[in-house]
Design an enzyme around this catalytic site. Structure first.
Site, PDB file in Angstrom:
ATOM      1  N   CYS A 163       0.762  -1.284   0.088  1.00  0.00           N
ATOM      2  CA  CYS A 163      -0.045  -0.170   0.107  1.00  0.00           C
ATOM      3  C   CYS A 163       0.759   1.410   0.061  1.00  0.00           C
ATOM      4  O   CYS A 163       0.400   2.191  -0.381  1.00  0.00           O
ATOM      5  CB  CYS A 163      -0.914   0.162   1.096  1.00  0.00           C
ATOM      6  SG  CYS A 163      -0.258  -0.088   2.912  1.00  0.00           S
ATOM      7  N   HIS A 217      -1.573   1.131   7.759  1.00  0.00           N
ATOM      8  CA  HIS A 217      -2.125   1.021   6.147  1.00  0.00           C
ATOM      9  C   HIS A 217      -1.923   2.464   5.843  1.00  0.00           C
ATOM     10  O   HIS A 217      -1.923   3.396   6.498  1.00  0.00           O
ATOM     11  CB  HIS A 217      -3.299   0.605   6.276  1.00  0.00           C
ATOM     12  CG  HIS A 217      -4.068   0.621   4.731  1.00  0.00           C
ATOM     13  ND1 HIS A 217      -3.399  -0.164   3.779  1.00  0.00           N
ATOM     14  CD2 HIS A 217      -4.963   1.512   4.297  1.00  0.00           C
ATOM     15  CE1 HIS A 217      -4.240  -0.017   2.658  1.00  0.00           C
ATOM     16  NE2 HIS A 217      -5.074   1.045   3.017  1.00  0.00           N
TER      17      HIS A 217
END
Length: 1033
Positions: A98, A344
């Site tokens: 990510c 994240h």
């Protein structure tokens, strides 16, 4: 419907009044439950397994009535994977990528960078079968897909694989940004078009200088430098202005940190600050949220709220104050999570053409309402942390975040509004690749749509089949049996329907077993014909396959079970009466105690024999609680059988019963061993018993004689030692002495010792394996020393394969008398010599074992002021035996230790007798034990020490036996660290400059994949290539 147990009892209730020979057809049908009423729909919540006529709850509810065609398939609509109009394309997260996706989206929205990248040419671009190979070519193709792909999201695995990144391990996002831009700059500098050489510098590079001013003479020493991003400390600050101000503030150089002035030619107090001379078009501001925590030795994240403006005026921070330098916020990179080792990454990016804000979260893209940035609650609240600080109120034009770690500002220019500047054309060779991918996507969409249609058509056909056949299933006068599980799978559309298999329902007679009827369903012959014609299988089981033999056998067993209770009471009373003279029978006491259970097991065994395939053994039955003897016994009277098959000689284990009792027992145990009262016990067992008693008497006499002859050896009194012994002493294995003592203590329970195996102490060449020195240092634990008179006794009583003796040889020397020691092997006077080859091999193997170990213990001792803790007291948990061992006197040392041979000169018999020295390690205060392996590196050991002593690896100075251990990549075995070693730890003083300490610590953990990727960058530009990366775990 009645429960399954009740149906089972009702099926066999008739056996109480019907004998096996009187069974009729009606009894067989009752046993197979043919007449049990079928259940109606709605009467049962689930299927009645005990009723073969119940056809409710087998999965029919999913097919009866109208069904939505979407239930006939599990294929998603392919149009859901299609890109919506006027939206951007997402990127697939390959596991832990990510952080890569966020930067790719930010760089894609940099129109000038994208346009420049499209201009990069390569010789293979015009080839028909062109495929991207290099990192730059993969990035070109990825940007072209992001611009013109028909997919909702694309796969960046080509670029990630070219970069050599580990998709399963999250890495430092900031470091990835630095290294990737360096790689891109190097690629553009090699292009033939000179306009592309300086694009990265024009976009991201600014000019600054480190200026040091001497307080004595006032001389200023500037050091020019370039930067591609500003790393701003956020600890203790609330807004971006404070962070930039601290970055540019003046630093005083005094004390030990004074500056050497070239004018004064001496160290002087000075002041140092950073001056900004020019700023790039795209200003990257790194907010240093990940810092090193010295207390824990790990990275941590600062979840501090920082406010930042949409428009940033950098003019006041430049040296040329008159220059106008206003920036507009174009991207915010977010790290969601409270830990530096997990989380994240997402990105908020402003569209350069429409000024709309979008949130890029891997495959998902969300357009913000209006034209303003909306970070959202999920990005600004630290997850799983109950923070006491609330989000501060932000003024108009400002935003506040505790998770933003990088801000991207773009310089405002009038030409940015030019439509020609905002329009980026995809080159033809890339357009062809994108068109090919779009065609593949459209073909996939058509294929998925066709598969959906086929599934719907198949489901509709199955729907009609089930509705038609389910009405025909209820049985009539003529019927057949099919498996219940097969019917369920037939009605379950998610599984493939196989052929019908009735093989598991057959008994040993090839017919339907009565116990299997609960797992089958009785259906009409018409329905069975249709099912077998379409799906096949067999064997087919109709009304003629009801097994009369199995029903008769079950009837006999059940009747005997009912009679067993009465017989048990009668036998219990009859056993109390003694038999008449010479008319009794022998019965085992254990068998009499458990005969009822044994009879039940025998009946169960007879019942199981009617089954075609059963995994039970003879005598296995219902679970019972019995003694150990009863568990081992499987046949009545087996407990009074000897190993020769005759009557046991142990009268205490059997008793006499009357002929009436025995006749009742024989009904249940017709194969049980039978012994009358006049039967004699086994003659072989009687003979063995007599011989055993005679041998025990001989062993007692032998043990008594040997004990009286070798009393000191048995009691371990007045034993010779290696420091006090006569002219000749004999050696035997300690194993022989231990076995001999065990026999003396228990002569009737153990086997007498007959021989002395001295070959255990010799090598294959019949040479002695131990030296005098080695026995003094610990090898004596394998041998036992004997006095000459003891050896005479042992020679008479035992067979000796290889006598071994140690001789003391005295002689005069110029300096006085001396003593030499040698060994004597064999009974002849051959000068015995040590087998040096085998001895050297033995020592080499010992040394190798010391360096090839796993899960061994070493001790780390912390050193204070370059001195070991020699005076530290032992720990309180030291056992009493250890303390006692430490008070023992040491073994006298041997002078002149040069050659590990018995013939060396050195030991003086007049010294003190040697006493065993404790070989256990005594732990001191400040010392800790660690578990290590030989193939473990020194760096890994330092990490263990960090957790044990809270000393960072770069503050550790390790040494062993005065040798410093410095090579972090070397293994412990190669460094000479052996089990039970003591490693000294000297800790450096703490570093006052925490920022410098953070850099040093991070430098130890350069991530391997980054190093393999960008190692060539180290030779391009020194100021930007002194980088580090922190690996995410």
């Amino acid at each position: 419907m009645a429960p399954r147990v009740q149906l089972e009892k009702a099926a066999w209730r008739w056996v109480e009044s019907v004998r096996p020979e009187d069974i009729q057809r009606e009894h067989i049908e009752i046993a197979y439950r043919i007449c049990v009423p079928a259940c109606k729909r709605g009467a049962c919540r689930r299927n009645c397994k005990g009723n073969p006529n119940c056809l409710v709850g087998i999965g029919e509810h999913a097919w009866l009535g109208e069904i939505d065609e979407n239930t006939f398939h599990n294929i998603d609509d392919p149009n859901s994977e299609r890109r919506d109009k006027n939206t951007f394309v997402g990127l697939t997260n390959l596991g832990a990528t990510c952080y890569v996706n966020t930067f790719l989206q930010v760089w894609f929205h940099n129109l000038e960078l994208r346009r420049t990248l499209y201009l990069c040419q390569n010789a293979r671009a015009n080839c028909i079968d062109y495929e991207p190979r290099s990192i730059c070519e993969h990035l070109q193709y990825l940007f072209a897909l992001l611009q013109n792909s028909n997919r909702r999201y694309i796969d960046p695995s080509g670029l990630v694989k070219a970069l050599g990144l580990d998709t399963g391990q999250q890495q430092d996002a900031q470091e990835f940004s630095k290294l990737f831009l360096s790689l891109l700059e190097d690629t553009l500098s090699k292009q033939k078009n000179p306009n592309l050489h300086n694009v990265i510098q024009q976009q991201f590079c600014g000019q600054m200088s480190y200026v040091t001013v001497c307080n004595q003479c006032g001389r200023a020493s500037p050091l020019p430098s370039r930067f591609y991003e500003l790393e701003l400390n956020i600890q203790g600050h609330k807004n971006l202005t404070e962070c930039v101000t601290e970055f540019l503030k003046e630093e005083k150089l005094d004390g030990d940190n004074r500056y050497f002035c070239e004018s004064c030619q001496s160290k002087q107090n000075a002041a140092r600050r950073i001056k900004l001379h020019s700023l790039p078009r795209v200003l990257n501001l790194q907010l240093m949220r990940f810092v090193f925590d010295r207390q824990t030795g790990h990275k941590k994240k600062l979840n501090t709220f920082i406010s930042f403006p949409e428009q940033l005026d950098m003019g006041p921070f430049l040296e040329e104050k008159d220059e106008k330098c206003v920036y507009e916020l174009s991207a915010v990179l977010i790290h969601r999570g409270v830990s530096a080792y997990s989380g994240h990454y997402i990105a908020h990016v402003r569209d350069a053409r429409t000024s709309d804000w979008y949130k890029f979260n891997d495959e998902e893209i969300e357009k913000m309402e209006g034209k303003k940035l909306q970070l959202g609650i999920e990005e600004d609240i630290a997850e799983t942390v109950k923070s006491q600080t609330r989000k501060p109120k932000c003024s108009k034009g400002y935003h506040c975040s505790r998770n933003a770690y990088m801000l991207v500002y773009k310089c405002q220019r009038e030409e940015d509004t030019d439509p020609m500047e905002t329009n980026v054309e995809v080159p033809g060779f890339l357009g062809r690749l994108v068109d090919r991918d779009n065609r593949k996507f459209e073909e996939w969409c058509l294929e998925m749509a066709d598969m959906r249609k086929q599934s719907v058509d198949k489901g509709k056909a199955k729907h009609e089949e089930v509705k038609e056949l389910y009405e025909l299933l209820p049985a009539e006068d003529e019927y057949e049996f099919v498996p219940l599980e097969w019917l369920k799978k037939w009605l379950d559309d998610s599984t493939v329907t196989k052929e019908i298999d009735n093989g598991n329902f057959l008994c040993s007679h090839g017919k339907l077993h009565p116990d299997k009827v609960g797992e089958a369903k009785r259906i009409s012959v018409k329905a069975a014909e249709l099912l077998f014609d379409k799906y096949g299988g067999g064997p087919r089981l109709d009304g003629s396959t009801l097994c009369e033999e199995c029903v008769g056998q079950r009837c006999r067993v059940l009747r005997l079970k009912n009679q067993l209770a009465e017989d048990y009471k009668e036998v219990t009373n009859l056993v109390k009466c003694p038999p008449k003279s010479d008319e009794g029978y022998w019965a085992g006491k254990t068998s009499l105690r458990s005969w009822r259970q044994l009879a039940l097991e025998q009946l169960e065994e007879d019942e199981e024999e009617t089954k075609h395939s059963n995994g039970k053994t003879n005598g296995e039955g219902p679970e019972i609680t019995a003694t150990k003897d009863e568990e081992e016994m499987k046949t009545f009277n087996e407990d009074i059988l000897c190993r020769h098959g005759g009557l046991s000689i142990l009268e205490s284990e059997r008793r006499l019963v009357t002929e009436e009792v025995w006749s009742k027992l024989r009904v249940y145990f017709p194969k049980a061993p039978q012994f009358t009262q006049l039967q004699e016990p086994c003659q072989q067992c009687l003979r063995l018993e007599r011989e055993g008693k005679e041998n025990e008497a001989l062993n007692r006499m032998m043990a008594s004689e040997q004990k009286s002859s070798l009393l000191n050896l048995f009691q371990e009194k007045n034993r010779p030692t290696l420091t006090k012994w006569p002219q000749v002493i004999t050696v035997v294995p300690l194993f022989f002495v231990d076995e001999w003592r065990r026999f003396i203590r228990r002569p009737t329970k153990t086997t007498p010792v007959s021989s002395v195996g001295n070959s255990l102490l010799l090598c294959p060449h019949r040479g002695f394996m131990f030296t005098f020195d080695s026995m003094l240092k610990g090898d004596a634990q394998h041998i036992a020393l004997l006095w000459p008179d003891e050896w005479e006794v042992i020679s008479r009583h035992f067979l000796v394969d290889q006598p071994i003796s140690i001789c003391r040889i005295s002689g005069a020397t110029p300096n006085g008398s001396s003593v030499e020691y040698t060994t004597q092997v064999d009974c002849v006077c051959v000068c015995p010599e040590l087998c040096r080859d085998c001895r050297e091999g033995f020592i080499f193997q010992q040394q190798r074992d010391m360096r090839e170990y796993a899960q061994a213990t070493v001790y780390v001792r912390k050193v204070i002021d370059d001195k070991r803790l020699k005076d530290a007291a032992p720990e309180m948990n030291v056992s009493g035996s250890e303390a006692e061992d430490e008070r023992e006197e040491p073994v006298a040392k041997v002078d002149g230790e040069r050659d590990p041979d018995f013939s060396q000169v050195g030991y003086k018999p007049g010294g003190k007798s040697g006493i065993r020295r404790s070989t256990r390690h005594r732990k001191l205060r400040g010392e800790k034990a660690l578990i290590v392996s030989a193939n473990q590196t020194l760096k890994e050991l330092k990490i263990q020490i960090m957790h044990a002593f809270s000393v960072a690896p770069f503050d550790q100075n390790l040494s062993i036996d005065g040798r410093c251990l410095t090579d972090d990549s070397a293994t412990l075995g190669s460094l000479g660290v052996i089990p039970e070693s003591v490693i000294c730890l000297k800790a450096d003083e703490p570093i006052a400059d925490f920022a410098a300490m953070d850099d040093v610590y991070q430098g130890m953990f350069i991530f391997v994949s980054f190093h393999n990727l960008f190692f060539s960058l180290l030779f391009f530009r020194t100021p930007r290539n002194s980088f580090f990366a922190f690996a995410y775990e």
